[in-house]
Design an enzyme around this catalytic site. Structure first.
Site, PDB file in Angstrom:
ATOM      1  N   TYR A   1       0.835  -1.199   0.000  1.00 29.87           N
ATOM      2  CA  TYR A   1       0.000   0.000   0.000  1.00 29.87           C
ATOM      3  C   TYR A   1       0.873   1.254   0.000  1.00 29.87           C
ATOM      4  O   TYR A   1       1.845   1.350   0.761  1.00 29.87           O
ATOM      5  CB  TYR A   1      -0.905   0.032   1.233  1.00 29.87           C
ATOM      6  CG  TYR A   1      -1.975  -1.018   1.227  1.00 29.87           C
ATOM      7  CD1 TYR A   1      -3.061  -0.947   0.356  1.00 29.87           C
ATOM      8  CD2 TYR A   1      -1.915  -2.106   2.095  1.00 29.87           C
ATOM      9  CE1 TYR A   1      -4.047  -1.914   0.347  1.00 29.87           C
ATOM     10  CE2 TYR A   1      -2.906  -3.083   2.105  1.00 29.87           C
ATOM     11  CZ  TYR A   1      -3.969  -2.980   1.226  1.00 29.87           C
ATOM     12  OH  TYR A   1      -4.941  -3.947   1.222  1.00 29.87           O
TER      13      TYR A   1
ATOM     14  N   ARG B   1      -6.676   1.313  -4.374  1.00 27.80           N
ATOM     15  CA  ARG B   1      -7.707   1.051  -3.375  1.00 27.80           C
ATOM     16  C   ARG B   1      -8.584   2.287  -3.258  1.00 27.80           C
ATOM     17  O   ARG B   1      -8.128   3.351  -2.851  1.00 27.80           O
ATOM     18  CB  ARG B   1      -7.107   0.707  -2.003  1.00 27.80           C
ATOM     19  CG  ARG B   1      -8.195   0.457  -0.955  1.00 27.80           C
ATOM     20  CD  ARG B   1      -7.703  -0.202   0.311  1.00 27.80           C
ATOM     21  NE  ARG B   1      -6.849   0.656   1.123  1.00 27.80           N
ATOM     22  CZ  ARG B   1      -6.457   0.359   2.366  1.00 27.80           C
ATOM     23  NH1 ARG B   1      -6.844  -0.782   2.926  1.00 27.80           N
ATOM     24  NH2 ARG B   1      -5.670   1.185   3.027  1.00 27.80           N
TER      25      ARG B   1
ATOM     26  N   GLU C   1     -13.575  -7.710   5.588  1.00 32.18           N
ATOM     27  CA  GLU C   1     -13.259  -6.992   6.819  1.00 32.18           C
ATOM     28  C   GLU C   1     -14.281  -7.171   7.932  1.00 32.18           C
ATOM     29  O   GLU C   1     -14.143  -6.543   8.994  1.00 32.18           O
ATOM     30  CB  GLU C   1     -13.131  -5.488   6.521  1.00 32.18           C
ATOM     31  CG  GLU C   1     -12.252  -5.168   5.321  1.00 32.18           C
ATOM     32  CD  GLU C   1     -11.918  -3.694   5.187  1.00 32.18           C
ATOM     33  OE1 GLU C   1     -11.886  -2.995   6.220  1.00 32.18           O
ATOM     34  OE2 GLU C   1     -11.673  -3.246   4.061  1.00 32.18           O
TER      35      GLU C   1
ATOM     36  N   ASP D   1       0.654 -40.139  -5.389  1.00 26.74           N
ATOM     37  CA  ASP D   1      -0.580 -40.422  -6.113  1.00 26.74           C
ATOM     38  C   ASP D   1      -1.125 -39.115  -6.678  1.00 26.74           C
ATOM     39  O   ASP D   1      -0.444 -38.080  -6.671  1.00 26.74           O
ATOM     40  CB  ASP D   1      -1.600 -41.136  -5.223  1.00 26.74           C
ATOM     41  CG  ASP D   1      -1.901 -40.347  -3.953  1.00 26.74           C
ATOM     42  OD1 ASP D   1      -1.448 -39.186  -3.835  1.00 26.74           O
ATOM     43  OD2 ASP D   1      -2.602 -40.893  -3.069  1.00 26.74           O
TER      44      ASP D   1
END
Length: 306
Positions: free
Chosen positions: A11, A69, A127, A272
């Site tokens: 950020y 954002r 959130e 596998d």
């Protein structure tokens, strides 16, 4: 597994020209230019303009993805955020905070379509308790655009009434729910912020949280300081030992298939279909991180199933 590499999501406050310029010199998977928590209300307009101008410039060579954002939809600020930043050319993703319902996603999806940003992706910050309960509808709101879920631990703790502790045990349900939903819908899962951002030693809180996040299935981590980036991106990349093991499994499996063997052993361990699938996923991530898979494949070409 998502095809995007978002080991570190950094950020950067949109209101700080100095930090915006500094970000352009970094080597980081995702820089998210922020209009939300790090920008005070009186600086929102200036921050929009700063980010718009930055994202009109040629791309910085060290940044894989440039995101923004925006403010939460319910604040009434998101529309102005989108109308401003989507005038820019190089907006790879929009990060939506405080997502709680599918309508939060479709609001941004519609804006991206209106502004002709056909390839711009969406990431959703989870959130709150309500967001966790609605996570299925959130994940299916925009199948072509939604590309990641991000866990906002501090806001979640406040909403639920949790006390965050170094062990993060109180966050297990939320984190596992986010990872499970992300895997089911082929999204990135980005883990919580480490608040002790100045401690970047090998066995410090940041490293410990990274290793814990990797074990839980997260594909990356939010960071709030450039000093965190290198450690986070290294710890969210497959180690040399794990890549070598995965390649040996895949090479040996090619020979096992030729022999008609569905399950076999390598180094004394049963191999596998689930193990082979995990090896394929790990090698794809290593390729995205820049590992020379061709050279390693040549090195281990003689591996055979036991």
């Amino acid at each position: 597994m998502s095809a995007l590499l978002r080991r570190a999501l950094l950020y950067v406050p949109g209101s700080s020209i100095r930090m915006l310029e500094k970000s352009q010199k970094l080597n980081v998977d995702c820089v998210t230019y922020d209009l939300e928590d790090s920008v005070i209300p009186s600086f929102k307009g200036a921050a929009r303009e700063n980010i718009k101008q930055l994202l009109q410039r040629p791309r910085a060579s060290g940044i894989r993805e440039q995101a923004v954002r925006i403010n939460a939809i319910k604040t009434g600020l998101a529309e102005d955020d989108l109308n401003s930043v989507l005038q820019s050319t190089h907006v790879d993703a929009i990060v939506i905070p405080k997502v709680e319902t599918a309508s939060d996603i479709t609001f941004v999806d519609d804006a991206l379509t209106y502004h002709s940003h056909s390839s711009t992706k969406i990431m959703a910050l989870i959130e709150s308790a309500r967001a966790l309960l609605n996570i299925r509808e959130i994940c299916t709101a925009s199948p072509t655009r939604l590309s990641g879920l991000i866990f906002a631990a501090e806001d979640f703790a406040f909403d639920v009434g949790l006390e965050r502790t170094p062990s993060l045990l109180e966050m297990i349900y939320a984190r596992q729910t986010i990872v499970t939903a992300a895997v089911a819908h082929k999204l990135c899962a980005i883990d919580l912020v480490c608040t002790e951002h100045q401690d970047t030693i090998e066995e410090g809180p940041l490293a410990r949280e990274c290793k814990d996040g990797v074990r839980m299935g997260f594909t990356g981590k939010q960071v709030i300081h450039p000093s965190q980036v290198d450690l986070v991106q290294r710890l969210f990349s497959p180690s040399k030992e794990r890549v070598a093991w995965a390649l040996r499994v895949l090479i040996a499996n090619e020979k096992a298939v030729e022999d008609g063997r569905g399950a076999w052993t390598l180094d004394g361990k049963m191999i596998d279909a689930p193990v082979i699938g995990a090896a394929e996923k790990l090698v794809r991530k290593a390729e995205l991180a820049g590992v020379d898979i061709g050279a390693l494949r040549e090195k281990y070409k003689d591996t055979t199933p036991e």
